[in-house]
Design a protein around this motif. Structure first.
Motif: not given
Length: 200
Positions: A22-32, A165-174, A178-180
């Motif tokens: 889940g963390v990896i998928a969220t991180y990759n989604g934020l990067v995209k 980046r603001e929705v849960f749980p992506a906000n935790l990963v962001a 350091g996803f500003a």
């Protein structure tokens, strides 16, 4: 080790793996999403460069006709210089709030000075009839339209990224990675939302 302990270990391992996935998928989604808005800004950058490159030719063409209007021509060149500087800063920091505010303000100032130049040129029929001036004006209008479309695409990408980046749980990963937040590229005031009026 009993069967219950083995089952507990398996459950813990599965939960940890699911969390990691889940963390990896969220991180990759934020990067995209971040890459998408940066790419969208690159399209704005191309059009702004085109706009800035047209202005010296426009001023050079007008200079022969507007010899007594040096102040207006100098204001256009100064505003262009400010816009180029702001563009370079934003190019290095797409989405960074201060860079976006600086770019927005500089481009609005440039639009206003161009508006004054075109309003002034209405008083000079020979300048209005100049073929080079007409062509440059058409190219500038076309570029202004492209900038507006590119800005809308950029702002849509920024909105998608910020929402992600603001929705849960992506906000935790962001927060962990350091996803500003990214800033929109807005037009400063309602009177600068329109492209300069060019009627040649």
């Amino acid at each position: 080790m009993g069967t219950g302990a083995v089952v507990t270990i398996v459950i813990v391992v599965v939960v940890v793996l699911l969390l990691a996935i889940g963390v990896i998928a969220t991180y990759n989604g934020l990067v995209k999403r971040r890459n998408a808005y940066r790419n969208a800004f690159a399209q704005i950058d191309v059009q702004l460069t085109r706009r800035h490159d047209l202005i010296p030719n426009l001023v050079e063409t007008a200079k022969g006709y507007l010899q007594h209007e040096r102040q207006t021509l100098e204001a256009v060149i100064a505003a262009r210089t400010g816009a180029v500087t702001a563009q370079q800063t934003a190019r290095g920091n797409p989405g960074e709030p201060q860079a976006m505010r600086q770019l927005s303000g500089a481009e609005s100032a440039l639009t206003q000075t161009l508006g004054r130049l075109f309003a002034l040129s209405e008083s000079y029929p020979d300048l209005k009839a100049n073929q080079n001036m007409m062509q440059l004006s058409e190219e500038l209008t076309s570029t202004e339209n492209r900038i507006a479309f590119a800005r809308q695409a950029y702002n849509d990408s920024v909105m998608a990224y910020n929402n992600k980046r603001e929705v849960f749980p992506a906000n935790l990963v962001a927060g962990m990675f350091g996803f500003a937040p990214a800033a929109l590229l807005e037009v400063d005031s309602p009177d600068t939302r329109d492209v300069p009026r060019i009627s040649f």
